[in-house]
Design a protein around this motif. Structure first.
Motif, PDB file in Angstrom:
ATOM      1  N   GLU A  83     -19.691   5.664  26.559  1.00 20.81           N
ATOM      2  CA  GLU A  83     -19.753   5.931  27.994  1.00 20.81           C
ATOM      3  C   GLU A  83     -18.626   5.208  28.718  1.00 20.81           C
ATOM      4  OE1 GLU A  83     -23.607   4.770  29.239  1.00 20.81           O
ATOM      5  OE2 GLU A  83     -24.600   6.615  28.522  1.00 20.81           O
ATOM      6  N   LYS A  84     -18.377   3.959  28.314  1.00 28.59           N
ATOM      7  CA  LYS A  84     -17.298   3.193  28.937  1.00 28.59           C
ATOM      8  C   LYS A  84     -15.946   3.861  28.657  1.00 28.59           C
ATOM      9  CE  LYS A  84     -15.325  -1.455  29.213  1.00 28.59           C
ATOM     10  NZ  LYS A  84     -13.958  -1.020  29.019  1.00 28.59           N
TER      11      LYS A  84
ATOM     12  N   THR B 224     -23.411   3.905  22.200  1.00 30.22           N
ATOM     13  CA  THR B 224     -23.499   4.829  23.341  1.00 30.22           C
ATOM     14  C   THR B 224     -22.853   4.229  24.575  1.00 30.22           C
ATOM     15  OG1 THR B 224     -25.564   5.746  22.462  1.00 30.22           O
ATOM     16  CG2 THR B 224     -25.064   6.174  24.778  1.00 30.22           C
ATOM     17  N   LYS B 225     -23.133   2.933  24.817  1.00 31.62           N
ATOM     18  CA  LYS B 225     -22.522   2.260  25.969  1.00 31.62           C
ATOM     19  C   LYS B 225     -21.002   2.212  25.833  1.00 31.62           C
ATOM     20  CE  LYS B 225     -26.481  -0.629  27.192  1.00 31.62           C
ATOM     21  NZ  LYS B 225     -26.998  -2.022  27.314  1.00 31.62           N
TER      22      LYS B 225
ATOM     23  N   ASN C  66     -25.588   0.279  21.729  1.00 35.63           N
ATOM     24  CA  ASN C  66     -24.274  -0.334  21.965  1.00 35.63           C
ATOM     25  C   ASN C  66     -23.148   0.695  21.811  1.00 35.63           C
ATOM     26  OD1 ASN C  66     -25.418  -2.852  22.446  1.00 35.63           O
ATOM     27  ND2 ASN C  66     -25.315  -3.453  20.279  1.00 35.63           N
TER      28      ASN C  66
END
Length: 207
Positions: free
Chosen positions: A67-68, A63-64, A61
């Motif tokens: 990235e976002k 990492t996401k 989560n």
């Protein structure tokens, strides 16, 4: 004899049976223990897996989210990099223009200096100066029309010039020294001008 034989026969049958039953109990116990151990181990492994899954999911989560955030700010980052490159180019252009401006200012200063020299330089004609005593004179009769540098022939004094209509053109004290005097005076004398000199002056023709 028959009783003894029957008794022996009973023992012969019973002992193996008991042994088989005992072996069955041992096997069943072993299987039960294995199953129980497997259940305990499986439960422990599941607990460890569950404990590992929680931080793994959190890491995924995070990492996401990173990235976002990176994707959201990538455009800003690209713009900042582009602006930085443009700033470097502009700084280089400013330095270049400043150098060109310095050279231009130097050229202007040199040209201004030469112009001042030319404006301030009076070229005398290859003619003998005209010497007039103190008195009144008419241009065109007593002295030719032209451009002259007037200098004192002696201590100097007041110098006046009127145009052909009697209007005062020059009122100047020309002396070698004096607080309110000049050591020489340049004037263009036109025909019809009248001169009133308080002392002798030299009239040097100039270009």
């Amino acid at each position: 004899m028959k009783k003894i034989f029957d008794k022996f026969k009973f023992k012969k049958i019973w002992i193996p049976t008991v042994a088989i039953v005992a072996i069955l109990f041992l096997v069943i116990g072993a299987i039960t223990g294995f199953i129980r151990g497997y259940d305990i181990g499986y439960e422990a492994v599941n607990i460890e897996i569950d404990n590992a899954i929680v931080p793994y999911n959190e890491l995924v989560n995070n990492t996401k989210e990173l990235e976002k955030e990176y994707n959201d700010r990538k455009e800003e980052l690209d713009e900042a990099i582009e602006l930085s490159d443009k700033k470097s180019e502009l700084d280089a252009q400013i330095i270049k223009k400043n150098k060109e401006l310095d050279l231009l200012n130097k050229d202007i200063a040199e040209a201004t200096s030469k112009l001042s020299e030319l404006q301030g330089k009076i070229t005398e004609k290859d003619e003998k100066p005209i010497e007039l005593p103190a008195g009144q004179f008419i241009v065109g009769s007593d002295i030719p029309e032209g451009r002259y540098k007037v200098t004192p022939n002696g201590s100097g004094g007041n110098f006046f010039v009127d145009d052909s209509n009697g209007k005062l053109v020059v009122s100047q004290s020309i002396r070698e020294d004096g607080e309110y005097s000049v050591s020489e005076y340049v004037i263009f004398l036109e025909d019809g001008y009248s001169i009133e000199a308080a002392s002798p002056f030299n009239y040097i023709p100039i270009k």
